[in-house]
Design an enzyme around this catalytic site. Sequence first.
Site, PDB file in Angstrom:
ATOM      1  N   SER A 224       0.830  -1.042   0.001  1.00 55.86           N
ATOM      2  CA  SER A 224      -0.002   0.021   0.039  1.00 55.86           C
ATOM      3  C   SER A 224       1.054   1.213   0.011  1.00 55.86           C
ATOM      4  O   SER A 224       1.913   1.247   0.544  1.00 55.86           O
ATOM      5  CB  SER A 224      -0.826  -0.076   1.118  1.00 55.86           C
ATOM      6  OG  SER A 224      -1.496   1.372   1.363  1.00 55.86           O
TER       7      SER A 224
ATOM      8  N   TYR B  37      -2.106  -0.976   9.910  1.00 52.17           N
ATOM      9  CA  TYR B  37      -2.123  -1.172   8.729  1.00 52.17           C
ATOM     10  C   TYR B  37      -0.920  -0.569   7.848  1.00 52.17           C
ATOM     11  O   TYR B  37      -0.337  -1.159   7.060  1.00 52.17           O
ATOM     12  CB  TYR B  37      -3.384  -0.476   7.947  1.00 52.17           C
ATOM     13  CG  TYR B  37      -3.487  -0.975   6.509  1.00 52.17           C
ATOM     14  CD1 TYR B  37      -3.974  -1.817   6.198  1.00 52.17           C
ATOM     15  CD2 TYR B  37      -3.234  -0.019   5.498  1.00 52.17           C
ATOM     16  CE1 TYR B  37      -4.286  -2.343   4.670  1.00 52.17           C
ATOM     17  CE2 TYR B  37      -3.630  -0.242   4.256  1.00 52.17           C
ATOM     18  CZ  TYR B  37      -4.034  -1.543   3.634  1.00 52.17           C
ATOM     19  OH  TYR B  37      -3.919  -1.936   2.466  1.00 52.17           O
TER      20      TYR B  37
END
Length: 245
Positions: free
Chosen positions: A139, A152
């Site tokens: 990401s 995350y």
Amino acid sequence: MLQGRTILVTGAARGLGAQIAHTLARHGARLILADIAEEAGRRTAGTLGADFLRVDLGDPRSVAALGREVGQIADGRLHGLVNNGAIATGIGGIAFDEIEIESWDAVMRVNVRGTWLMTRAAAPLLKASGSGRVVNIASDTALWGAPRLMSYVASKGAVIAMTRSLARELGPDRIGVTAVAPGILTTESTGYVPEARHRLYAEGRAVPGPQGPEEITEAIAFLLTEGALTLTGQTLPLNNGFVFN
């Protein structure tokens, strides 16, 4: 582009994983799809003529069993693995000191340990193919340090670091390992992301506007080809220019 290549995609029931599967199928790959969401996963597999296997990436026994089942289906050889399965909690709203330990551990268990375990289970099959490729879905939050998303971000940063290490360990077997780092994509899986976060990306990209999963899957397909070996160890920020790596 992928004719004759057998590829396993995790987290393939819906969202980006399903779109990856559709693109790979269009390029001729033989697909094995895996997800914890069995009903949705079987539907996706059914539309593509693919095999489906249920897996819980947070459970080492489940991942090991998946590896054995894949070996049986693929006759002991696998040409590609897409580590797409992951979870996210608290996107856009939880400060680092508000994260619950149980939530942190769950994200690390699936996103980090699950990626490692899945690669470990697939490695013998990838070696047997002679041209194995691993694509880890990271990401761009780990590249620009997105706030209020610590667990995350940390997990995807670990995926990027693992990609580099795995590239060196698996390179002697001619297995290429790369990562892609998309931003927020417009899928049914990101409907819960606050509108302000979607707007931040839409306005901040070099190519402004929302980005759908279909815009990044062709690049992922290329990384699974025999010709992509020279990119091993690299992380590609497929985010229309929100982050430059």
